[in-house]
Scaffold this active site. Structure first.
Site, PDB file in Angstrom:
ATOM      1  N   CYS A 122       0.713  -1.084   0.125  1.00 49.50           N
ATOM      2  CA  CYS A 122      -0.102  -0.033   0.075  1.00 49.50           C
ATOM      3  C   CYS A 122       0.866   1.334  -0.039  1.00 49.50           C
ATOM      4  CB  CYS A 122      -0.994  -0.080   1.301  1.00 49.50           C
ATOM      5  SG  CYS A 122      -2.190  -1.182   0.899  1.00 49.50           S
ATOM      6  N   HIS A 263      -3.633   7.224   2.151  1.00 53.37           N
ATOM      7  CA  HIS A 263      -3.846   5.603   1.692  1.00 53.37           C
ATOM      8  C   HIS A 263      -5.348   5.387   2.244  1.00 53.37           C
ATOM      9  CE1 HIS A 263      -3.957   1.600   0.668  1.00 53.37           C
ATOM     10  NE2 HIS A 263      -3.967   1.057   1.871  1.00 53.37           N
ATOM     11  N   ASN A 293     -10.308  -0.413  -0.840  1.00 53.17           N
ATOM     12  CA  ASN A 293      -8.656   0.048  -0.915  1.00 53.17           C
ATOM     13  C   ASN A 293      -8.154  -0.983  -2.144  1.00 53.17           C
ATOM     14  OD1 ASN A 293      -5.991  -0.492  -0.234  1.00 53.17           O
ATOM     15  ND2 ASN A 293      -6.174  -1.339   1.623  1.00 53.17           N
TER      16      ASN A 293
HETATM   17  C1  LIG Z   1     -10.734  -5.859   9.350  1.00 54.31           C
HETATM   18  C2  LIG Z   1     -11.466  -4.804   9.955  1.00 54.31           C
HETATM   19  C3  LIG Z   1     -12.344  -3.738   9.055  1.00 54.31           C
HETATM   20  C4  LIG Z   1     -12.301  -5.184  11.190  1.00 54.31           C
HETATM   21  O1  LIG Z   1     -12.776  -4.188  11.822  1.00 54.31           O
HETATM   22  P1  LIG Z   1     -12.877  -4.225  13.331  1.00 54.31           P
HETATM   23  O2  LIG Z   1     -13.815  -3.278  13.935  1.00 54.31           O
HETATM   24  O3  LIG Z   1     -11.501  -4.474  13.988  1.00 54.31           O
HETATM   25  O4  LIG Z   1     -13.501  -5.890  13.866  1.00 54.31           O
HETATM   26  P2  LIG Z   1     -12.786  -6.754  14.656  1.00 54.31           P
HETATM   27  O5  LIG Z   1     -12.097  -7.378  13.871  1.00 54.31           O
HETATM   28  O6  LIG Z   1     -12.822  -6.436  15.998  1.00 54.31           O
HETATM   29  O7  LIG Z   1     -14.376  -8.115  14.542  1.00 54.31           O
HETATM   30  C5  LIG Z   1     -15.425  -7.529  15.312  1.00 54.31           C
HETATM   31  C6  LIG Z   1     -16.473  -8.390  14.705  1.00 54.31           C
HETATM   32  O8  LIG Z   1     -16.965  -8.344  13.400  1.00 54.31           O
HETATM   33  C7  LIG Z   1     -16.779  -9.701  12.764  1.00 54.31           C
HETATM   34  N1  LIG Z   1     -16.465  -9.304  11.332  1.00 54.31           N
HETATM   35  C8  LIG Z   1     -15.402  -9.375  10.551  1.00 54.31           C
HETATM   36  N2  LIG Z   1     -15.637  -8.991   9.512  1.00 54.31           N
HETATM   37  C9  LIG Z   1     -16.996  -9.047   9.266  1.00 54.31           C
HETATM   38  C10 LIG Z   1     -17.684  -8.753   8.124  1.00 54.31           C
HETATM   39  N3  LIG Z   1     -17.293  -8.458   7.020  1.00 54.31           N
HETATM   40  N4  LIG Z   1     -19.148  -8.610   8.344  1.00 54.31           N
HETATM   41  C11 LIG Z   1     -19.545  -8.894   9.635  1.00 54.31           C
HETATM   42  N5  LIG Z   1     -18.905  -9.147  10.624  1.00 54.31           N
HETATM   43  C12 LIG Z   1     -17.468  -9.242  10.404  1.00 54.31           C
HETATM   44  C13 LIG Z   1     -15.543 -10.478  13.401  1.00 54.31           C
HETATM   45  O9  LIG Z   1     -15.682 -11.903  13.079  1.00 54.31           O
HETATM   46  C14 LIG Z   1     -15.821 -10.039  14.791  1.00 54.31           C
HETATM   47  O10 LIG Z   1     -16.852 -10.906  15.328  1.00 54.31           O
HETATM   48  P3  LIG Z   1     -16.665 -11.476  16.825  1.00 54.31           P
HETATM   49  O11 LIG Z   1     -16.847 -10.419  17.657  1.00 54.31           O
HETATM   50  O12 LIG Z   1     -17.883 -12.444  16.866  1.00 54.31           O
HETATM   51  O13 LIG Z   1     -15.564 -12.331  16.917  1.00 54.31           O
HETATM   52  C15 LIG Z   1     -10.302  -3.616  10.655  1.00 54.31           C
HETATM   53  O14 LIG Z   1      -9.695  -4.117  11.714  1.00 54.31           O
HETATM   54  C16 LIG Z   1      -9.287  -2.799   9.528  1.00 54.31           C
HETATM   55  O15 LIG Z   1      -9.886  -2.332   8.822  1.00 54.31           O
HETATM   56  N6  LIG Z   1      -8.198  -3.167   9.696  1.00 54.31           N
HETATM   57  C17 LIG Z   1      -7.205  -2.794   8.750  1.00 54.31           C
HETATM   58  C18 LIG Z   1      -7.050  -3.824   7.631  1.00 54.31           C
HETATM   59  C19 LIG Z   1      -6.474  -2.971   6.441  1.00 54.31           C
HETATM   60  O16 LIG Z   1      -6.678  -1.964   6.070  1.00 54.31           O
HETATM   61  N7  LIG Z   1      -5.489  -3.640   5.778  1.00 54.31           N
HETATM   62  C20 LIG Z   1      -4.841  -3.354   4.599  1.00 54.31           C
HETATM   63  C21 LIG Z   1      -3.949  -2.377   5.155  1.00 54.31           C
HETATM   64  S1  LIG Z   1      -2.802  -1.398   3.929  1.00 54.31           S
END
Ligand SMILES: CC(C)(COP(=O)(O)OP(=O)(O)OC[C@H]1O[C@@H](n2cnc3c(N)ncnc32)[C@H](O)[C@@H]1OP(=O)(O)O)[C@@H](O)C(=O)NCCC(=O)NCCS
Length: 338
Positions: A122, A263, A293
């Protein structure tokens, strides 16, 4: 020659043309509900993404890159045969080799350019931008084409709901030429890497460590694997901190910034950076709602949109910022030169 003397003598690089392209196929959050257990509400609330674009069958990275390049060159009124170097930042090339940059070079008829791919995930566009800028600054080249293009739909696991909803496909291109005056162009940059963060966001197989086997395919090891929470945590801190450091060391403060182009990984990461820098909404570029993204394409696509809608004018202070796999991150400070 001392660093100070070089800084005084060097020619600044400026962006003289910028273009973007996304594939035609729109995939909404509702469409994603067909692949994984998720919902439009969850995706919008947790990421800010409403839809993304995916390539159609047979469409590859270079197809997107070439279309973005054509727009950038038309804007700069530059003929492909005048380009001296092409850098494509990508983690999803057409194939391992030859490089996508060579494919693009051939397709656009840039017969006088040398060409290579750069792997910065990224942060790829910022890494490529600053690599290209060096050749302008030293006077070695006058026209360098920098491209960020990724087809993330080719490497995301449509069974992993926490990952597949985040990404889209797209390309952005910028032409670098010498600045026309002493005010505009790229003023400074900070680029960084910390390889100890490598396993938070990676593709486990397909390289020389784990070549493709039936087992690696069955274990879904050719897809993006990530620890989303940790990536989130580091992205929020590093992206804002590096931009602040860059502004500080050049005697600027956030109110001086016309456009902050972060980004586009998650709207919550963008907003956290915006708050940390104390920026207003109108100072921040956002297109994650429409494209998700697109990895190395997020920053040039935001720049192309800003230019197209007249949001930028010559002399405006622009700050770019990235964070991605590696970990890699960085920030670039420029005075808009178009
Ligand atoms: C991946 C991301 C969106 C998850 O969001 P979050 O708020 O951190 O969510 P969590 O990981 O705490 O998960 C919360 C719950 O949502 C659930 N969940 C994850 N993806 C889901 C989806 N698409 N739809 C519904 N529920 C989802 C998880 O399983 C979790 O459930 P649980 O509590 O029963 O275990 C977030 O962490 C993120 O954007 N991280 C950065 C990733 C990124 O940018 N990568 C590229 C970088 S260049």
């Amino acid at each position: 020659m001392t660093q100070e003397k070089f800084e005084l003598m060097k020619t600044r690089a400026r962006i003289s043309g910028v273009g973007m392209y996304v594939p035609e196929k729109v995939v909404t959050n509702k469409d994603m509900e067909k692949f994984v257990e998720t919902s439009d509400e969850w995706i919008i609330e947790r990421t800010g993404i409403r839809e993304r674009r995916f390539v159609s069958e047979g469409e590859a990275n270079s197809d997107l890159a070439v279309k973005a390049v054509e727009k950038a060159l038309a804007q700069a009124k530059v003929d492909p045969s005048d380009i001296e170097l092409i850098i494509v930042a990508t983690v999803t090339p057409d194939m391992f080799f030859p490089s996508t940059a060579c494919v693009v070079q051939n397709r656009i008829g840039a017969k006088n350019a040398w060409a290579f791919d750069l792997s910065g995930a990224c942060s790829g566009f910022l890494y490529a931008l600053m690599t290209g800028a060096q050749f302008i600054e030293t006077g070695r080249h006058k026209k360098v084409l920098v491209i960020g293009a990724d087809v993330m739909s080719s490497i995301i696991d449509f069974q992993d709901r926490a990952t597949c909803i985040l990404f889209g496909d797209g390309a952005g291109a910028a032409l670098l030429e010498p600045a026309e005056d002493e005010e505009t162009g790229i003023l400074d940059s900070i680029l960084a890497a910390d390889g100890s963060g490598g396993t938070f966001l990676y593709m486990p197989a397909g390289g020389s460590r784990r070549p493709a086997t039936v087992e690696t395919v069955q274990n879904r090891m050719h897809y993006v694997h990530q620890d989303g929470r940790n990536v989130f945590k580091f992205a929020v801190k590093f992206m804002a901190d590096v931009s602040l450091e860059l502004l500080n060391r050049n005697g600027f403060t956030p109110p001086d910034v016309k456009l902050y182009v972060p980004h586009q990984a998650n709207l919550r990461i963008i907003n956290a950076a915006k708050d940390r820098l104390k920026l207003r909404d109108d100072q921040v570029a956002v297109n994650i709602d429409r494209y998700a993204n697109t990895t190395s394409a997020t920053i040039p696509s935001c720049l192309a949109e800003a230019q197209e809608c007249g949001r930028l004018k010559k002399g405006d202070l622009v700050v770019l910022a990235s964070f991605g796999a590696g970990f890699t991150w960085g920030s670039v400070l420029m005075r808009w030169g178009m």
